[in-house]
Design a protein around this motif. Structure first.
Motif, mmCIF file in Angstrom:
data_model
loop_
_atom_site.group_PDB
_atom_site.id
_atom_site.type_symbol
_atom_site.label_atom_id
_atom_site.label_comp_id
_atom_site.label_asym_id
_atom_site.label_seq_id
_atom_site.Cartn_x
_atom_site.Cartn_y
_atom_site.Cartn_z
ATOM 1 N N VAL A 42 56.522 40.373 0.046
ATOM 2 C CA VAL A 42 55.161 39.907 0.099
ATOM 3 C C VAL A 42 55.115 38.605 0.980
ATOM 4 O O VAL A 42 54.280 38.186 1.559
ATOM 5 C CB VAL A 42 54.451 40.039 -1.176
ATOM 6 C CG1 VAL A 42 54.492 38.751 -1.710
ATOM 7 C CG2 VAL A 42 52.919 40.324 -0.685
ATOM 8 N N GLU A 43 56.162 37.700 0.606
ATOM 9 C CA GLU A 43 56.096 36.511 1.328
ATOM 10 C C GLU A 43 56.898 36.458 2.623
ATOM 11 O O GLU A 43 56.252 35.874 3.643
ATOM 12 C CB GLU A 43 57.001 35.623 0.368
ATOM 13 C CG GLU A 43 56.974 34.069 0.896
ATOM 14 C CD GLU A 43 57.569 33.204 -0.460
ATOM 15 O OE1 GLU A 43 57.903 32.183 -0.091
ATOM 16 O OE2 GLU A 43 57.825 33.848 -1.477
ATOM 17 N N ILE A 116 49.065 42.610 -4.498
ATOM 18 C CA ILE A 116 48.840 43.979 -3.811
ATOM 19 C C ILE A 116 48.653 43.955 -2.267
ATOM 20 O O ILE A 116 48.843 44.983 -1.726
ATOM 21 C CB ILE A 116 47.169 44.249 -4.394
ATOM 22 C CG1 ILE A 116 47.057 45.782 -4.119
ATOM 23 C CG2 ILE A 116 46.363 43.566 -3.704
ATOM 24 C CD1 ILE A 116 45.649 46.329 -4.409
ATOM 25 N N GLY A 117 48.728 42.695 -1.859
ATOM 26 C CA GLY A 117 48.876 42.679 -0.418
ATOM 27 C C GLY A 117 49.942 43.138 0.150
ATOM 28 O O GLY A 117 50.282 43.355 1.224
ATOM 29 N N LEU A 174 42.605 40.586 2.511
ATOM 30 C CA LEU A 174 42.177 39.361 2.070
ATOM 31 C C LEU A 174 43.331 38.547 1.279
ATOM 32 O O LEU A 174 43.362 37.351 1.209
ATOM 33 C CB LEU A 174 40.848 39.435 1.414
ATOM 34 C CG LEU A 174 39.534 39.736 1.889
ATOM 35 C CD1 LEU A 174 38.450 39.636 1.409
ATOM 36 C CD2 LEU A 174 39.313 38.498 3.112
ATOM 37 N N THR A 175 44.059 39.331 0.584
ATOM 38 C CA THR A 175 45.112 38.480 -0.240
ATOM 39 C C THR A 175 46.470 38.259 0.275
ATOM 40 O O THR A 175 47.565 38.177 -0.187
ATOM 41 C CB THR A 175 45.396 39.440 -1.660
ATOM 42 O OG1 THR A 175 45.855 40.875 -1.323
ATOM 43 C CG2 THR A 175 43.994 39.517 -2.148
ATOM 44 N N ARG A 176 46.557 39.122 1.595
ATOM 45 C CA ARG A 176 47.979 39.011 2.144
ATOM 46 C C ARG A 176 48.208 37.499 2.437
ATOM 47 O O ARG A 176 47.466 36.757 2.913
ATOM 48 C CB ARG A 176 47.822 39.790 3.715
ATOM 49 C CG ARG A 176 48.037 41.249 3.486
ATOM 50 C CD ARG A 176 47.867 41.641 4.967
ATOM 51 N NE ARG A 176 49.104 41.553 5.810
ATOM 52 C CZ ARG A 176 48.951 41.927 7.026
ATOM 53 N NH1 ARG A 176 47.826 42.706 7.501
ATOM 54 N NH2 ARG A 176 49.885 41.781 8.021
ATOM 55 N N PRO A 177 49.386 36.974 2.348
ATOM 56 C CA PRO A 177 49.779 35.790 2.378
ATOM 57 C C PRO A 177 49.996 35.346 3.651
ATOM 58 O O PRO A 177 50.375 36.189 4.724
ATOM 59 C CB PRO A 177 51.033 35.648 1.471
ATOM 60 C CG PRO A 177 51.822 37.242 1.729
ATOM 61 C CD PRO A 177 50.619 38.110 1.592
#
Lengths: 224, 224
Positions: A42-43, A116-117, A174-177
Motif C-alpha cells: 500500500v505504501e 483499503i486503498g 480517497l485513502t490511497r497514500p
DNA sequence: GACCAACCGGGGTGAGCCTCCCCGTTTCCG
DNA sequence: CGGAAACGGGGAGGCTCACCCCGGTTGGTC
C-alpha cells in the motif's frame, strides 16, 4: 487501533490434503508476511521488492517463497485479507451503532486503517478475478456494506442513487497514500475528505449524478 | 494575490543567453515530450521508463535527454505544465460562468481532463519544491482557484470551513487513474465521485470537519 | 535553391536491481 | 531427546533501464 477482533477469518487450517498441519511458527510467519505485504504494497505499490516485505515481516526472503509460489499468489492472499478485515469492520460497526448513518460514517473512517486503498493497485494487476475465494470474499464484503447502506437508506438519511461500488471505489481512491508520503499529517486530510464525501452522500441529494450506480460485480469487468 | 497575470504559459523563448533561439521542430518536440510525459506519468507513475515517454511522444529517446538533463528536470516541467493548464481552466471558467457554484463544478470536472492527478506523484518525489517557477505557478493556481471558491462562498453556496488545499488534494486523489486501468468506463465513476464530493462542499455544512483547512503552502511542507 | 548547422532516431552497452535457489542452522513436535 | 520441517542469509543469473554515439535529415538563411 487494532480492531481487536479481526481474527474471525477462518484459521488457515485446511490447505489441502497434502499438508495435514502447519507448524506453529510457520503459521505465525505466514500471517506476519501477509500483514507486512499489505503495508508495504500500500505504501510502495504492488511491485515492491520481496526482500523489503520479508525485512519488514522479520523473516528471510526464502520463507516468503516457501509460502507463496509467486507474487500473484501473495497479492491474492493480501487482497483476501483486506477484504475480510474490511467486512469484519462493516459487520461489527453495524452491530454496535444504532444510528444508521453514523454507522456508515464510522465504517468509512475505519476503512482508512484497513489500508483499503491497497485493493485498487492489487486488483488491477494480473490477479485471477474469478477465483472462488475472491468471489466469496467479495460477496461477503458486498453484503456487509450493503447492509450498512441499506439501513441508512431505509432511515431516509442516505441518497438512493448510489450503490456499494460507488462507495468502495471512492473510499479506495480517497485513502490511497501519496507515493512519497512526505506530506505532513496526510491522514488528517484523508479524514476531512471522507467527511466531505459522506456529506455528499446524505439525503436529500443535492444534484443529479452522471452514469449509473455500480456493484462490485461491475468493477470486476475488464476492458475488451 | 493579484498574481493573476501569469500571461498563460509564456513562450519558452528565453532560456538563457547561450541559445538565442530554438529551432521550430525542437520546440514542437519539447511540447510533445511534456504532453506525453504528463500522460504516461499519470498512468504508470513518475518512474515510467524514458523510452516509453519517447515512444508515446513520437521521438527518439535521445531527444528526450537532449531537452532534459534528468528525470527530475522533466518532472519539474510537467508539474509546471499541469499547474499552468489547470489555472487556465479555473480562470476561463470563472470568466464564462455566471453562477459561482456552477463554475466550481465545471472547474472540478474539467480538472479530470487536465490529468491533475499527476500532480500528486510528482510533488512527492525529489523535486525542488522551492524553485521560483514552481512557487509562481502555485501562487497563480491558488489565486485562480481561490477566486472561484471565494465567489461561491460569497454567494452562500459553499461551506466556509474548507480551503484551496482541501479541494485540490481531493480532486487529485479522486481523479488518479487505476494502475492497470483495466476497469471499464472508469471515467464515468470519477465524475460520479466528484459530483458527490461537490455535493458535500455545498452550504450549509452537514457535519463538522476534523483537522483544519489547508492552503497549497501547507502541502509543500515535508515531514521532519 | 543550396549550404550549413542544429537536430533527430535507433541501436548498443554497462550497471543496478530483483528473483530465485542452495545449504548449514534453528525450532518445533511427539 | 531425536527427527524432520522450517528458517535465514548469501549468491548467481537474468532482466530492464539509463545513457551515449553516429549516420541521416530537417529547418533556417542568403
Amino acid at each position: 487501533m487494532a480492531v481487536g477482533v479481526g481474527a474471525t477469518s477462518a484459521k488457515t487450517a485446511k490447505c489441502g490434503a497434502s499438508s495435514p498441519r502447519l507448524r506453529a511458527d510457520a503459521v505465525r510467519n505466514r500471517e506476519r508476511i501477509i500483514a507486512a505485504a499489505r503495508e508495504t504494497m500500500v505504501e510502495f505499490g504492488a511491485d515492491v521488492p520481496f526482500d523489503e516485505i520479508a525485512r519488514r515481516a522479520g523473516v528471510g526472503n526464502a520463507t516468503l517463497y516457501r509460502h507463496f509460489a509467486d507474487r500473484l499468489e501473495l497479492i491474492h492472499h493480501v487482497t483476501l485479507s483486506v477484504m475480510s478485515r474490511t467486512a469484519d469492520q462493516a459487520e461489527s460497526v453495524l452491530a454496535e451503532e444504532s444510528d444508521a448513518f453514523r454507522a456508515l460514517r464510522r465504517f468509512v473512517h475505519a476503512a482508512v486503517e484497513e489500508k483499503i486503498g491497497a485493493l485498487c493497485p492489487l486488483l488491477s494487476d494480473g490477479v485471477d478475478r474469478d477465483h472462488p475465494d475472491l468471489l466469496a470474499a467479495r460477496d461477503r464484503l458486498e453484503a456487509a456494506v450493503e447492509a450498512l447502506m441499506g439501513a441508512a437508506r431505509d432511515s431516509g438519511q442516505l441518497r438512493t442513487d448510489i450503490a456499494v461500488g460507488d462507495l468502495m471505489v471512492a473510499i479506495t481512491q480517497l485513502t490511497r497514500p501519496l507515493p512519497g508520503s512526505s506530506c505532513v499529517d496526510f491522514d488528517k486530510f484523508v479524514h476531512r475528505h471522507l467527511q466531505l464525501f459522506l456529506d455528499g452522500l446524505q439525503a436529500p441529494a443535492r444534484s443529479e449524478l452522471p452514469g449509473c450506480a455500480a456493484t462490485l460485480e461491475d468493477l470486476r469487468r475488464r476492458k475488451p
